[in-house]
Design a protein around this motif. Structure first.
Motif, PDB file in Angstrom:
ATOM      1  N   SER A 181       0.835  -1.206   0.000  1.00 42.82           N
ATOM      2  CA  SER A 181       0.000   0.000   0.000  1.00 42.82           C
ATOM      3  C   SER A 181       0.868   1.253   0.000  1.00 42.82           C
ATOM      4  O   SER A 181       1.992   1.244   0.512  1.00 42.82           O
ATOM      5  N   TRP A 182       0.292   2.307  -0.550  1.00 44.92           N
ATOM      6  CA  TRP A 182       0.852   3.653  -0.400  1.00 44.92           C
ATOM      7  C   TRP A 182      -0.032   4.429   0.567  1.00 44.92           C
ATOM      8  O   TRP A 182      -1.268   4.403   0.450  1.00 44.92           O
ATOM      9  N   TYR A 183       0.607   5.105   1.498  1.00 44.60           N
ATOM     10  CA  TYR A 183      -0.058   6.006   2.430  1.00 44.60           C
ATOM     11  C   TYR A 183       0.556   7.393   2.267  1.00 44.60           C
ATOM     12  O   TYR A 183       1.627   7.549   1.691  1.00 44.60           O
ATOM     13  N   ARG A 184      -0.121   8.383   2.800  1.00 43.79           N
ATOM     14  CA  ARG A 184       0.450   9.723   2.833  1.00 43.79           C
ATOM     15  C   ARG A 184       0.068  10.417   4.132  1.00 43.79           C
ATOM     16  O   ARG A 184      -0.965  10.115   4.721  1.00 43.79           O
ATOM     17  N   GLN A 185       0.913  11.347   4.515  1.00 46.41           N
ATOM     18  CA  GLN A 185       0.647  12.129   5.718  1.00 46.41           C
ATOM     19  C   GLN A 185       0.995  13.579   5.457  1.00 46.41           C
ATOM     20  O   GLN A 185       2.159  13.903   5.198  1.00 46.41           O
ATOM     21  N   ALA A 186      -0.024  14.415   5.512  1.00 43.20           N
ATOM     22  CA  ALA A 186       0.163  15.850   5.333  1.00 43.20           C
ATOM     23  C   ALA A 186       0.426  16.491   6.695  1.00 43.20           C
ATOM     24  O   ALA A 186       0.044  15.935   7.732  1.00 43.20           O
ATOM     25  N   PRO A 187       1.047  17.660   6.720  1.00 48.85           N
ATOM     26  CA  PRO A 187       1.332  18.335   7.991  1.00 48.85           C
ATOM     27  C   PRO A 187       0.067  18.534   8.820  1.00 48.85           C
ATOM     28  O   PRO A 187      -0.947  19.028   8.305  1.00 48.85           O
ATOM     29  N   GLY A 188       0.114  18.108  10.074  1.00 49.91           N
ATOM     30  CA  GLY A 188      -1.016  18.296  10.967  1.00 49.91           C
ATOM     31  C   GLY A 188      -2.170  17.335  10.760  1.00 49.91           C
ATOM     32  O   GLY A 188      -3.216  17.478  11.405  1.00 49.91           O
ATOM     33  N   LYS A 189      -1.986  16.361   9.869  1.00 51.49           N
ATOM     34  CA  LYS A 189      -3.060  15.410   9.587  1.00 51.49           C
ATOM     35  C   LYS A 189      -2.602  13.988   9.873  1.00 51.49           C
ATOM     36  O   LYS A 189      -1.409  13.704   9.946  1.00 51.49           O
ATOM     37  N   GLU A 190      -3.577  13.093  10.004  1.00 49.44           N
ATOM     38  CA  GLU A 190      -3.248  11.696  10.219  1.00 49.44           C
ATOM     39  C   GLU A 190      -2.826  11.046   8.907  1.00 49.44           C
ATOM     40  O   GLU A 190      -3.191  11.501   7.816  1.00 49.44           O
ATOM     41  N   ARG A 191      -2.067   9.971   9.053  1.00 49.65           N
ATOM     42  CA  ARG A 191      -1.657   9.219   7.875  1.00 49.65           C
ATOM     43  C   ARG A 191      -2.904   8.558   7.257  1.00 49.65           C
ATOM     44  O   ARG A 191      -3.739   8.002   7.974  1.00 49.65           O
ATOM     45  N   GLU A 192      -3.005   8.626   5.933  1.00 48.42           N
ATOM     46  CA  GLU A 192      -4.173   8.066   5.272  1.00 48.42           C
ATOM     47  C   GLU A 192      -3.769   7.125   4.143  1.00 48.42           C
ATOM     48  O   GLU A 192      -2.741   7.324   3.489  1.00 48.42           O
ATOM     49  N   LEU A 193      -4.613   6.131   3.912  1.00 52.53           N
ATOM     50  CA  LEU A 193      -4.376   5.167   2.854  1.00 52.53           C
ATOM     51  C   LEU A 193      -4.674   5.803   1.498  1.00 52.53           C
ATOM     52  O   LEU A 193      -5.726   6.425   1.314  1.00 52.53           O
ATOM     53  N   VAL A 194      -3.757   5.638   0.569  1.00 50.56           N
ATOM     54  CA  VAL A 194      -3.927   6.192  -0.776  1.00 50.56           C
ATOM     55  C   VAL A 194      -4.353   5.094  -1.752  1.00 50.56           C
ATOM     56  O   VAL A 194      -5.324   5.248  -2.478  1.00 50.56           O
TER      57      VAL A 194
END
Length: 115
Positions: free
Chosen positions: A35-48
C-alpha cells in the motif's frame, strides 16, 4: 525482515505528474500486498492505494482517476503514478507491507505540489 525504500518525490506544479517507486531487497514484494499512504502536515496518515499480490488494486476516493498503483514483480517494485496533482496532495508518501505478523514502512518521500 523487509526493507522498503521510496523514491521519486519532489516539487511539482499543480496539474503536473510524479511517479513514486517503492523497492525492496530480494523478491519478497511479489508475494505481498503493498500500500501507499500519505501524511500531510497536521493530519493523520491516510491510505492512498493498495495492490494485492494477485494484482488487484483499489484507491481512495480522493485520488481515483488521478493516481494509479501498479507492481513490477520482475523489478520487485511497486509504483504510484500521480497525475493531475493538486496542492492538497502535498504530503510525505510512504509504502507499507505486512509479512509474518509484522508491518513494514519505508522512510517516506516528500511530494510538494505548489506553483
Amino acid at each position: 525482515q523487509v526493507q522498503l525504500v521510496e523514491s521519486g518525490g519532489g516539487l511539482v506544479q499543480p496539474g503536473g505528474s510524479l511517479r513514486l517507486s517503492c523497492a525492496a531487497s530480494g523478491s519478497i514484494l511479489s508475494i505481498l500486498n503493498v500500500s501507499w499512504y500519505r501524511q500531510a502536515p497536521g493530519k493523520e496518515r491516510e491510505l492512498v492505494a493498495t495492490v494485492t499480490a494477485a494484482g488487484s488494486t483499489n484507491s481512495a476516493d480522493s485520488v481515483k482517476g488521478r493516481f494509479t498503483i501498479s507492481r513490477d514483480n520482475a523489478k520487485n517494485t511497486v509504483s504510484l503514478q500521480m497525475n493531475s496533482l493538486k496542492p492538497e496532495d502535498t504530503a510525505i508518501y510512504y509504502c507499507k507491507t505486512s509479512a509474518w505478523g509484522y508491518t513494514y514502512w519505508g522512510q517516506g518521500t516528500q511530494v510538494t505540489v505548489s506553483s
